[in-house]
Design an enzyme around this catalytic site. Structure first.
Site, PDB file in Angstrom:
ATOM      1  N   ASP A  14      12.037 -28.940  -2.847  1.00  0.00           N
ATOM      2  CA  ASP A  14      13.435 -29.303  -2.607  1.00  0.00           C
ATOM      3  C   ASP A  14      14.174 -29.561  -3.912  1.00  0.00           C
ATOM      4  O   ASP A  14      13.989 -30.596  -4.550  1.00  0.00           O
ATOM      5  CB  ASP A  14      13.483 -30.549  -1.721  1.00  0.00           C
ATOM      6  CG  ASP A  14      14.876 -30.832  -1.178  1.00  0.00           C
ATOM      7  OD1 ASP A  14      15.814 -30.108  -1.553  1.00  0.00           O
ATOM      8  OD2 ASP A  14      15.014 -31.763  -0.371  1.00  0.00           O
TER       9      ASP A  14
ATOM     10  N   ASP B 272      20.677 -24.778  -3.415  1.00  0.00           N
ATOM     11  CA  ASP B 272      19.787 -25.775  -2.833  1.00  0.00           C
ATOM     12  C   ASP B 272      18.674 -25.078  -2.060  1.00  0.00           C
ATOM     13  O   ASP B 272      18.934 -24.397  -1.064  1.00  0.00           O
ATOM     14  CB  ASP B 272      20.575 -26.703  -1.909  1.00  0.00           C
ATOM     15  CG  ASP B 272      19.729 -27.831  -1.355  1.00  0.00           C
ATOM     16  OD1 ASP B 272      18.581 -28.000  -1.812  1.00  0.00           O
ATOM     17  OD2 ASP B 272      20.214 -28.551  -0.468  1.00  0.00           O
TER      18      ASP B 272
END
Length: 470
Positions: free
Chosen positions: A120, A345
């Protein structure tokens, strides 16, 4: 006496040889390899799903439910950060709720214990499901077995390198804005609690720990004194099939920062198609070595705006064109100083666009597929889906290009924005972020591209790639 002296001399000589060999090996690690890699697997790969292989639209519902939560909280976090110059207060944020879509394995502790971690780039903390502070009365929680209640768990007591961060230490005050303020005694471990809009929660304590990683030359090395979270309690289904989160954001205590200290401020990854099966594996690489994947076009570069939207990997977008025509999108949509801006992201699946950009993109793309029957997928929060069973013609879809202010162009593959959502159903893979709001280039849009993040040079490289290892 002479025999004892000879024995002592031999022991000293043997010790010196071992020390010298360890030193040479350490130097070889440094000189022969300047990077390491981690395997990347999509979180919906069969071995991560407890209840068997999910239908495609069920997987999409799962992805989008957490995407919506994630983007809502990213926006709220940014608004609260903007006011922090005058107000200082504890903040529970879902930035680290860990619902990224690609998974790697990580070895934590000494001796190392192996875990599946969500990759992440929007999270600053690396944490793992963990048991710490067990007592004899709770011996069942502290056993040497690898799982508790069916979940794989890091047993802190079995790691000689596990060192809790005291709540009275200066580090506790700066390690994360998510630290709890309670400190019963100076040596009480620094605690955190993450609460999520979905009802999920992760709580635990911060610690310094050793992480073992594989190098691109086949060897292994250790990163010592990495700040991790020892999560002793999770609620909700977000972390059901994983053991923790590998936080890769641009912050002081993210895993990226620790890797950069030893291997240089660069990392790269190539995300295989999000619908790929288990055998389609690639790597995230930290260091100066380039990924081994082949690219099918020239590598293009644009600037990384590391200070524009703190902790995120922002890029300076100036517009979007479809079919060769620039869309009429107000420039404030892309301006981080006006509440806009754009980030990449790996933990968000869809691409979220600030509403003026979203409306402009959807108007053009929906017209291109208007000949197909429009359908609605239950539980899938995407505005436009259509029936693609009757000979869907991909050539009808005009090319979408994201234009950067310095002239670089990102040309995603058509199936990265007209996504297969269920059997015989495709959807336009965008969602509105509202306005003003940060736009997010999600991992489906990033798929089948090699991405290279140069944090020191503040530039982002990208090139189309099948993401197959050569």
């Amino acid at each position: 006496m002479q025999g004892k002296l000879m024995t002592l001399l031999l022991l000293i000589l043997l010790f010196s040889i071992v020390e010298a060999r360890q030193h040479v090996e350490e130097m070889q690690h440094r000189h022969n390899s300047d990077s390491f890699s981690l395997e990347l697997i999509h979180r919906h790969a069969p071995q991560f799903t407890n209840n068997g292989f999910k239908a495609r639209h069920e997987r999409l519902k799962d992805l989008l439910r957490h995407d919506t939560i994630r983007h809502r909280l990213q926006t709220r976090r940014r608004a609260e950060e903007a006011a922090s110059a005058s107000i200082e207060m504890p903040l529970a944020s879902a930035r680290d709720y860990g619902e990224g879509q690609y998974i790697t394995t990580l070895r934590v502790g000494t001796p190392s214990q192996k875990f599946r971690m969500i990759v992440d780039t929007g999270s600053d903390l690396t944490w793992v499901r963990c048991r710490y502070g067990c007592s004899r009365s709770r011996a069942g929680d502290c056993g040497r077995k690898g799982r508790i209640n069916g979940k794989r768990v890091f047993h802190a007591a079995l790691s000689s390198s596990f060192s809790p961060i005291p709540c009275a230490s200066e580090m506790c005050g700066v390690v994360s804005i998510f630290s709890l303020t309670t400190c019963p005694t100076p040596l009480t471990p620094c605690a955190y609690a993450y609460s999520y809009v979905s009802g999920s929660e992760a709580t635990g304590v911060f610690a310094n720990e050793t992480i073992t990683v594989g190098l691109t030359n086949g060897r292994k090395t250790r990163l010592r004194n990495v700040v991790i979270g020892c999560t002793n309690s999770t609620q909700g289904s977000i972390f059901e099939n994983v053991d923790g989160v590998l936080g890769l954001s641009n912050t002081k205590y993210s895993f990226t920062t620790y890797a950069a200290k030893k291997f240089g401020a660069k990392f790269s990854y190539c995300l295989v198609d999000h619908l790929s099966h288990l055998h389609a594996i690639n790597y995230i690489i930290f260091g100066t070595s380039r990924s081994r994947v082949e690219v099918s076009g020239n590598t293009r570069y644009t600037s990384l705006e590391l200070d524009a939207i703190p902790s995120f990997y922002a890029v300076n977008v100036m517009g979007i064109s479809i079919g060769g025509e620039m869309l009429q999108i107000p420039m404030k949509v892309w301006d981080a100083t006006q509440g806009g801006g754009t980030i990449l992201d790996s933990g968000t699946s869809l691409t979220f666009l600030a509403d003026p950009a979203y409306q402009a993109v959807m108007e053009v793309l929906s017209k291109s597929v208007s000949k197909y029957q429009r359908v609605k997928l239950d539980g899938v929060p995407i505005d436009y889906c259509f029936n693609s069973t009757t000979g869907f013609d991909e050539t009808l879809v005009p090319k979408l290009i994201i234009h950067f202010a310095d002239g670089a162009k990102f040309e995603p593959h058509w199936n990265s924005y007209v996504i297969a959502a269920a059997d015989g159903v495709r959807c336009l893979g965008f969602s509105s972020a509202g306005f003003p709001s940060v736009s997010t280039i999600g991992n489906i849009m990033q798929q089948n591209y090699l991405w290279e993040f140069d944090l020191e040079g503040k530039k982002l490289g990208f090139a189309p790639s099948p993401c197959n290892n050569s």
